[in-house]
Scaffold this motif. Structure first.
Motif, mmCIF file in Angstrom:
data_model
loop_
_atom_site.group_PDB
_atom_site.id
_atom_site.type_symbol
_atom_site.label_atom_id
_atom_site.label_comp_id
_atom_site.label_asym_id
_atom_site.label_seq_id
_atom_site.Cartn_x
_atom_site.Cartn_y
_atom_site.Cartn_z
ATOM 1 N N ASN A 12 0.826 -1.206 0.000
ATOM 2 C CA ASN A 12 0.000 0.000 0.000
ATOM 3 C C ASN A 12 0.858 1.253 0.000
ATOM 4 N N PHE A 13 0.374 2.274 -0.684
ATOM 5 C CA PHE A 13 0.981 3.598 -0.603
ATOM 6 C C PHE A 13 -0.007 4.515 0.102
ATOM 7 N N TYR A 14 0.442 5.134 1.192
ATOM 8 C CA TYR A 14 -0.430 6.036 1.934
ATOM 9 C C TYR A 14 -0.258 7.448 1.401
ATOM 10 N N THR A 15 -0.982 7.773 0.366
ATOM 11 C CA THR A 15 -0.832 9.086 -0.264
ATOM 12 C C THR A 15 -1.873 10.054 0.282
ATOM 13 N N GLU A 16 -1.697 11.316 -0.028
ATOM 14 C CA GLU A 16 -2.683 12.311 0.396
ATOM 15 C C GLU A 16 -4.041 12.052 -0.236
ATOM 16 N N VAL A 19 -5.451 5.747 0.089
ATOM 17 C CA VAL A 19 -4.582 4.579 0.137
ATOM 18 C C VAL A 19 -4.591 3.892 -1.227
ATOM 19 N N VAL A 20 -3.398 3.724 -1.791
ATOM 20 C CA VAL A 20 -3.259 3.067 -3.089
ATOM 21 C C VAL A 20 -2.741 1.650 -2.857
ATOM 22 N N THR A 21 -3.534 0.678 -3.257
ATOM 23 C CA THR A 21 -3.060 -0.698 -3.146
ATOM 24 C C THR A 21 -2.431 -1.070 -4.482
ATOM 25 N N ALA A 22 -1.102 -0.961 -4.546
ATOM 26 C CA ALA A 22 -0.403 -1.132 -5.819
ATOM 27 C C ALA A 22 -0.134 -2.593 -6.119
ATOM 28 N N ALA A 23 -0.081 -3.421 -5.079
ATOM 29 C CA ALA A 23 -0.010 -4.870 -5.267
ATOM 30 C C ALA A 23 -1.023 -5.447 -4.292
ATOM 31 N N GLU A 41 -0.764 -2.741 -18.140
ATOM 32 C CA GLU A 41 -0.657 -1.334 -18.505
ATOM 33 C C GLU A 41 0.126 -0.541 -17.469
ATOM 34 N N SER A 42 0.469 0.671 -17.846
ATOM 35 C CA SER A 42 1.150 1.574 -16.928
ATOM 36 C C SER A 42 0.326 1.741 -15.651
ATOM 37 N N GLY A 43 0.996 1.607 -14.522
ATOM 38 C CA GLY A 43 0.303 1.776 -13.245
ATOM 39 C C GLY A 43 -0.309 0.510 -12.692
ATOM 40 N N ALA A 44 -0.097 -0.626 -13.371
ATOM 41 C CA ALA A 44 -0.719 -1.886 -12.946
ATOM 42 C C ALA A 44 -0.080 -2.459 -11.683
ATOM 43 N N GLY A 45 1.125 -1.988 -11.360
ATOM 44 C CA GLY A 45 1.791 -2.497 -10.163
ATOM 45 C C GLY A 45 2.966 -3.414 -10.468
ATOM 46 N N LYS A 46 3.419 -3.408 -11.699
ATOM 47 C CA LYS A 46 4.510 -4.298 -12.110
ATOM 48 C C LYS A 46 5.821 -3.924 -11.402
ATOM 49 N N SER A 47 6.154 -2.645 -11.431
ATOM 50 C CA SER A 47 7.411 -2.222 -10.797
ATOM 51 C C SER A 47 7.338 -2.352 -9.279
ATOM 52 N N VAL A 48 6.187 -2.000 -8.717
ATOM 53 C CA VAL A 48 6.042 -2.107 -7.262
ATOM 54 C C VAL A 48 6.252 -3.559 -6.825
ATOM 55 N N THR A 49 5.658 -4.485 -7.567
ATOM 56 C CA THR A 49 5.829 -5.902 -7.258
ATOM 57 C C THR A 49 7.312 -6.274 -7.315
ATOM 58 N N PHE A 95 16.822 -1.670 -14.061
ATOM 59 C CA PHE A 95 15.664 -0.812 -13.851
ATOM 60 C C PHE A 95 15.125 -0.256 -15.153
ATOM 61 N N GLN A 96 13.930 0.339 -15.017
ATOM 62 C CA GLN A 96 13.263 0.973 -16.146
ATOM 63 C C GLN A 96 14.164 2.038 -16.789
ATOM 64 N N ASP A 97 14.794 2.835 -15.936
ATOM 65 C CA ASP A 97 15.695 3.872 -16.452
ATOM 66 C C ASP A 97 17.118 3.401 -16.203
ATOM 67 N N ASP A 178 13.173 -4.740 -15.495
ATOM 68 C CA ASP A 178 11.948 -3.931 -15.525
ATOM 69 C C ASP A 178 11.965 -3.052 -16.772
ATOM 70 N N GLU A 179 11.227 -3.450 -17.775
ATOM 71 C CA GLU A 179 11.180 -2.731 -19.050
ATOM 72 C C GLU A 179 12.585 -2.370 -19.521
ATOM 73 N N PRO A 180 13.422 -3.354 -19.714
ATOM 74 C CA PRO A 180 14.828 -3.056 -20.006
ATOM 75 C C PRO A 180 15.027 -2.412 -21.365
HETATM 76 N N1 LIG Z 1 6.111 6.479 -4.664
HETATM 77 C C1 LIG Z 1 4.811 6.303 -4.878
HETATM 78 N N2 LIG Z 1 3.906 7.059 -4.247
HETATM 79 C C2 LIG Z 1 2.589 6.878 -4.432
HETATM 80 N N3 LIG Z 1 2.053 5.946 -5.233
HETATM 81 C C3 LIG Z 1 2.887 5.165 -5.895
HETATM 82 C C4 LIG Z 1 4.308 5.286 -5.772
HETATM 83 N N4 LIG Z 1 4.890 4.368 -6.570
HETATM 84 C C5 LIG Z 1 3.876 3.699 -7.160
HETATM 85 N N5 LIG Z 1 2.675 4.165 -6.756
HETATM 86 C C6 LIG Z 1 1.355 3.693 -7.169
HETATM 87 O O1 LIG Z 1 1.467 2.333 -7.490
HETATM 88 C C7 LIG Z 1 0.860 2.064 -8.740
HETATM 89 C C8 LIG Z 1 1.679 1.032 -9.469
HETATM 90 O O2 LIG Z 1 2.907 1.602 -9.863
HETATM 91 P P1 LIG Z 1 4.005 0.799 -10.674
HETATM 92 O O3 LIG Z 1 5.161 1.705 -10.791
HETATM 93 O O4 LIG Z 1 4.206 -0.533 -10.057
HETATM 94 O O5 LIG Z 1 3.310 0.605 -12.091
HETATM 95 P P2 LIG Z 1 3.873 -0.156 -13.359
HETATM 96 O O6 LIG Z 1 2.950 -1.286 -13.636
HETATM 97 O O7 LIG Z 1 5.310 -0.476 -13.166
HETATM 98 O O8 LIG Z 1 3.686 0.947 -14.487
HETATM 99 P P3 LIG Z 1 4.675 1.407 -15.675
HETATM 100 O O9 LIG Z 1 4.384 0.488 -16.811
HETATM 101 O O10 LIG Z 1 4.241 2.795 -15.958
HETATM 102 O O11 LIG Z 1 6.082 1.302 -15.172
HETATM 103 C C9 LIG Z 1 0.782 3.385 -9.469
HETATM 104 O O12 LIG Z 1 -0.425 3.469 -10.159
HETATM 105 C C10 LIG Z 1 0.828 4.412 -8.372
HETATM 106 O O13 LIG Z 1 -0.485 4.801 -8.088
#
Ligand SMILES: Nc1ncnc2c1ncn2[C@@H]1O[C@H](COP(=O)(O)OP(=O)(O)OP(=O)(O)O)[C@@H](O)[C@H]1O
Ligand SMILES: [Mg+2]
Lengths: 355, 177
Positions: A12-16, A19-23, A41-49, A95-97, A178-180
């Motif tokens: 979870n990300f505790y944002t303003e 709460v974002v459940t990224a995984a 897709e972008s934002g699906a939670g791949k990098s967070v995982t 990493f992605q970058d 991650d998206e090499p």
């Molecule tokens: N530092 C952060 N602060 C707040 N929310 C975050 C943070 N990092 C990730 N998130 C949230 O987690 C979600 C998943 O992010 P993640 O980077 O895993 O996506 P992704 O699948 O890797 O996307 P992309 O293809 O764009 O790299 C995002 O939609 C975002 O809302």
């Protein structure tokens, strides 16, 4: 025992904004030497995982539950020192970058040598030798001369290759990529994917490859997990995923299939966008975009099940899983799409027979 | 909820602070961050009253089943940065008839630690959300709301006793078509 077992990982990300459940209860495994893909897709939670595997989630993010077992040991229970030992040694990450992984003030060769000396305990000469061999293997011409170049003297593609060489320099058991190749142009993308594959085979390294591109998955991976809005929605052997997709989202992803390097936005064909993760739709998160959605989809969240039997398939062992109510008898209609294989081309076209 | 008018009496409380601030030389000011200064000098009760919360919906009545968008506006009325300490890393929540995120089941199990909700001087924050007219009745199940009146609320996650001071409510009617 699989090399890597991720069980019920929730981040979870505790944002303003909220709460974002990224995984969200993500489970999968990667076998030794296997190439495992995570697509979405972008934002699906791949990098967070993936970052979770290295315990690199930063504030305001929290790994809130689950286990990440590497060779049977839970990474989430390890001390910071143990995790650091693992990073770059047994588990390497691109990493992605990726370019930012290179330090601009040291020569490319020195950086790789240093990693080898540190992680493998080689002396200077041996480390230099191994570095040059690696640079050569990732396709950097005149590797010996290039050893003393600074990162800025390398092109983007060469920097990426150097990063791959660095990641593989310590003979990791698992390479998280991650998206090499997203930052690279198409001809280089294909070459670099080939190289990652070859090298992984040579070093018997397992790969967890993250991408938004099913074409890349088709090219490289053995098994795949499709993620949507933080959740795994489908798991399958790569071939099965292409010939017999079970989740409507996967079907959508495929309907403008992936040629490596195709610059069109491949997800255009699924109308709408992925939800903002602070405001995930009720029921199945995909329902607002799903052509097969029924009222039930707004009221019940599907669990990953075996699409043939409807039995629970949430665990790490599940090889085939789809999280769609169609497989638990909760829908009145059926998912009537067909997949057409065109000619010799392994890429698929999708015929939606609803229209 | 408290409106601006309640606050005028609080003005005197700010004044000594403003004076304090003038006493500090510009040189040393630069090295002290505002958040630290406010933590030091603005008492907690005043900080809570400094932040206003408002929740609003575009309409007061909605057809059954329609989405109900809402907007939450928070404002720091003080000319200094204010940081509220929240009960957990969850900074604020929205409710329907007192149920957090319209759920009958506990959804969140935040870490057992406090959070910090920071506002810069005079800052206004806007958040938008929506209620889909459904109540979550189990981890994976939702039920639609029946016609009638419902109260939408938003509040910063401070101690229950103080929540009224940093929360707001509004009502909507769900009408059958
Ligand atoms: N530092 C952060 N602060 C707040 N929310 C975050 C943070 N990092 C990730 N998130 C949230 O987690 C979600 C998943 O992010 P993640 O980077 O895993 O996506 P992704 O699948 O890797 O996307 P992309 O293809 O764009 O790299 C995002 O939609 C975002 O809302
Ligand atoms: Mg990413």
């Amino acid at each position: 025992m699989a090399l890597l077992e991720v069980e019920d990982l929730t981040v979870n990300f505790y944002t303003e904004e909220g709460v974002v459940t990224a995984a969200d209860e993500v489970s999968y495994r990667v076998e030794r030497g296997e190439k495992f893909g995570i697509v979405g897709e972008s934002g699906a939670g791949k990098s967070v995982t993936s970052m979770s595997l290295m315990r690199l989630i930063e504030d305001p993010g929290r790994i809130e539950s689950g286990e990440i077992r590497f060779k049977g040991e839970d990474i989430l229970e390890m001390s910071e020192t143990e995790v650091r030992e693992l990073r770059g040694n047994e588990i390497a990450m691109i990493f992605q970058d990726a370019q930012t992984a290179l330090n601009p003030v040291f020569t490319v060769g020195e950086q790789i040598s240093e990693a080898i000396r540190h992680n493998l305990g080689y002396d200077d000469d041996k480390a230099r030798e191994r570095t040059i061999r690696l640079l050569d293997e990732v396709g950097i011409p005149e590797a010996e001369a290039r050893y003393s170049d600074y990162p800025h003297e390398f092109s983007g593609g060469m920097q990426q290759r150097a990063v791959i060489a660095m990641a593989l320099s310590c003979d990791p058991d698992l390479l998280i990529a991650d998206e090499p190749t997203t930052a690279l142009d198409v001809t280089i993308e294909a070459k670099i994917l080939d190289q990652i594959e070859e090298l992984a085979e040579e070093f018997d390294t397992a790969i967890q490859l993250i991408t938004h591109d099913l074409g890349v998955i088709a090219k490289v991976c053995d098994r795949v997990m499709v993620m949507y809005a933080g959740k795994p929605v489908e798991k399958a052997a790569a071939e099965e995923l292409f010939y017999d997709p079970k989740h409507p989202y996967t079907v959508g992803l495929m309907s403008s299939i992936p040629r490596i390097g195709d610059t069109r936005d491949r997800l255009q064909t699924i109308p709408g966008t992925m939800p903002d993760l602070v405001d995930v739709p009720t029921g199945c998160s995909f329902h607002p975009r799903c052509p097969y959605a029924e009222a039930a989809c707004t009221r019940k969240e599907p669990k990953p099940v075996d699409p043939d039997t409807g039995m629970d398939a949430t665990g790490t062992d599940a090889d085939r899983a789809a999280a769609c109510l169609a497989y638990t008898g909760d829908l009145a209609g059926e998912l009537d799409y067909t997949v057409e294989v065109q000619g010799e081309d392994p890429r698929l076209q999708l015929g939606d027979h609803r229209e | 909820m408290r409106r601006l008018s309640d606050f005028t009496s609080g003005r005197q409380d700010i004044e000594p602070f403003t004076r304090d601030r003038d006493d500090v030389s510009p040189q040393s000011m630069r090295s002290i961050d505002g958040g630290f200064l406010s933590r030091l000098l603005v008492p907690q009760w005043l900080k809570r009253r400094a932040i206003t919360v408002e929740i609003a919906t575009p309409q007061t009545a909605y057809a059954l089943g329609a989405q109900i968008p809402f907007e939450v506006t928070m404002k720091n009325r003080l000319p200094v940065p204010v940081t509220l300490t929240t009960r957990s890393p969850v900074l604020w929540t929205w409710t329907v008839d007192g149920l957090t995120e319209a759920s009958h089941v506990e959804l969140r199990d935040p870490p057992d630690e406090t959070g910090e909700f920071s506002f810069s001087r005079g800052e206004r924050k806007r958040f938008s959300g929506r209620w889909t007219q459904k109540f979550r009745v189990a981890r994976r199940e939702w039920e639609p709301a029946t016609p009638g009146e419902y109260t939408l609320g938003a509040s910063i996650n401070v101690d229950t006793a103080e929540q009224d001071a940093v929360g707001d409510e509004t009502t909507v009617r769900l009408v059958p078509e």
